[in-house]
Design a protein around this motif. Sequence first.
Motif, short mmCIF file in Angstrom:
data_model
loop_
_atom_site.label_atom_id
_atom_site.label_comp_id
_atom_site.label_asym_id
_atom_site.label_seq_id
_atom_site.Cartn_x
_atom_site.Cartn_y
_atom_site.Cartn_z
N PRO A 1 45.86 58.42 105.67
CA PRO A 1 44.61 58.16 106.40
C PRO A 1 43.74 59.42 106.52
O PRO A 1 42.52 59.33 106.50
N ILE A 2 44.39 60.57 106.68
CA ILE A 2 43.67 61.84 106.81
C ILE A 2 44.32 62.86 105.89
O ILE A 2 45.53 63.09 105.95
N ALA A 3 43.52 63.45 105.01
CA ALA A 3 44.01 64.50 104.12
C ALA A 3 43.13 65.74 104.30
O ALA A 3 41.91 65.63 104.45
N ILE A 4 43.78 66.90 104.30
CA ILE A 4 43.09 68.16 104.60
C ILE A 4 43.37 69.14 103.47
O ILE A 4 44.54 69.38 103.13
N GLY A 5 42.33 69.70 102.87
CA GLY A 5 42.49 70.70 101.83
C GLY A 5 42.53 72.09 102.44
O GLY A 5 41.65 72.45 103.22
N VAL A 6 43.55 72.87 102.07
CA VAL A 6 43.77 74.16 102.73
C VAL A 6 43.90 75.27 101.69
O VAL A 6 44.53 75.10 100.65
N ALA A 7 43.28 76.42 101.97
CA ALA A 7 43.41 77.61 101.13
C ALA A 7 44.32 78.61 101.83
O ALA A 7 44.11 78.95 103.00
N PHE A 8 45.33 79.09 101.11
CA PHE A 8 46.29 80.05 101.67
C PHE A 8 45.59 81.33 102.11
O PHE A 8 44.73 81.86 101.41
N MET B 1 39.93 51.49 105.47
CA MET B 1 38.89 52.21 106.23
C MET B 1 38.08 53.11 105.30
O MET B 1 38.65 53.79 104.45
N LEU B 2 36.80 53.10 105.49
CA LEU B 2 35.92 53.91 104.67
C LEU B 2 36.13 55.40 105.00
O LEU B 2 36.15 55.78 106.16
N LYS B 3 36.29 56.20 103.94
CA LYS B 3 36.57 57.62 104.18
C LYS B 3 35.32 58.48 104.02
O LYS B 3 34.50 58.24 103.14
N ARG B 4 35.28 59.50 104.85
CA ARG B 4 34.24 60.51 104.69
C ARG B 4 34.89 61.81 104.25
O ARG B 4 35.96 62.17 104.75
N LEU B 5 34.25 62.52 103.35
CA LEU B 5 34.73 63.84 102.96
C LEU B 5 33.85 64.89 103.64
O LEU B 5 32.66 65.00 103.36
N LEU B 6 34.46 65.61 104.57
CA LEU B 6 33.72 66.66 105.29
C LEU B 6 34.01 67.99 104.63
O LEU B 6 35.15 68.46 104.64
N LYS B 7 32.98 68.58 104.05
CA LYS B 7 33.18 69.88 103.40
C LYS B 7 33.11 70.99 104.44
O LYS B 7 32.53 70.82 105.52
N ARG B 8 33.64 72.13 104.07
CA ARG B 8 33.71 73.24 105.00
C ARG B 8 32.34 73.68 105.52
O ARG B 8 32.18 74.00 106.70
N SER B 9 31.34 73.65 104.66
CA SER B 9 30.00 74.05 105.09
C SER B 9 29.47 73.07 106.15
O SER B 9 28.80 73.48 107.11
N GLU B 10 29.81 71.79 106.01
CA GLU B 10 29.40 70.80 107.01
C GLU B 10 30.16 71.01 108.32
O GLU B 10 29.61 70.88 109.41
#
Lengths: 213, 213
Positions: A134-141, B1-10
């Motif tokens: 449901p929630i995925a998070i992209g992470v930079a080391f 559920m509709l997903k939103r991609l939140l970028k770091r700048s946002e």
Amino acid sequence: MLKRLLKRSEYDALEQRYRTQYFNSIVGHKNICLIGTKDFQDRTNLAIFNSLVHIGSNPPLLGIIFRPDSVQRHTYENILSTKEYTVNLIAESDIAAAHQTAARYLREQSEFDQTGLDAEYLKGFHAPLVASSPIAIGVAFRNNIAIPLNGTNLVIGEVQWIKYPEEIVAPDGFADLTKAGIVGCIGLDAYTRGTLVQRFEYAKPDKPPRIKS
Amino acid sequence: MLKRLLKRSEYDALEQRYRTQYFNSIVGHKNICLIGTKDFQDRTNLAIFNSLVHIGSNPPLLGIIFRPDSVQRHTYENILSTKEYTVNLIAESDIAAAHQTAARYLREQSEFDQTGLDAEYLKGFHAPLVASSPIAIGVAFRNNIAIPLNGTNLVIGEVQWIKYPEEIVAPDGFADLTKAGIVGCIGLDAYTRGTLVQRFEYAKPDKPPRIKS
């Protein structure tokens, strides 16, 4: 309920597997997530962790405790070499597959293939995310901090993007995870469903606790 | 559920309070506990934390992330000077009082008095525990590890004793926190009740996931 006081000497004398189950569960409800990585030979890896910890919001930093000599080794090595990983929260319908990623698969065996969880990629990001998460998070080391007390490491990363269902986020920014069927855990093998009991307003010394409606 | 991609700048452009609420909650279900301390002038302190993390079982080590410049300062200073503290899990009936300990009380104002939670002492242990806490853990300070990325600290302690209701512990050592009414949390102000969905057997590569009965 009748309370028992377990002294440290008694704890140390417990049978080892019992002691591990006991201590992992007695310390409280925990976060549970899948860490997705991929090495430079395009071999993907997915592993389950219950030691995610919030380090800060600005910049957004997340920590994970690693036992580098364990089954977590592939994840650890992939993070240190590729510098990218995903943190995937777990839907209740995925708990059996998520738990199975803890098995000691070989490097050549992707936990995605072995457990039936689908990988998905975001353009420009090396590590796979879990498609059904449901929630995925992209992470930079960012940082690998040794904990000499017991040979573990605190790996800290900076969030690059978050993919989430917009409808679970309240007007004040609060993400109600219970609306997305995200599980928590107790100990090493128990998955829990959360129900929201109450939210409270910001606490102030001159005001009693106020329920947030 | 509709997903939103939140970028770091946002993310960085979000209004600050919204961003803090959002990031603290979007990362998953969390542990929540009260840390009890007492300084050498016999002034007690009680503060709420959601950053407890398991460091190891043998020896039993727990970590907490501190933001030393915040309301957590009294707890931090008491731990470093007296070297003892308690970790108290929270009963659902205590969530309002527990949340209120986050208010910025003066050093002279004990959160025990201010919130109505009762302190209790174990002979030979300096720090108070919360009498109504279903599970209380006595911890001795061991290590303070700086996290230069954002000025926080990982404080690690070694468990000295655990006070808990014996009836919640299964024959294999698993403590079913849901039987003791212990809450978890989401974000900064939401308390959750956990329901056990499923336990699984130890995962093995050559076996499918097996439900623990």
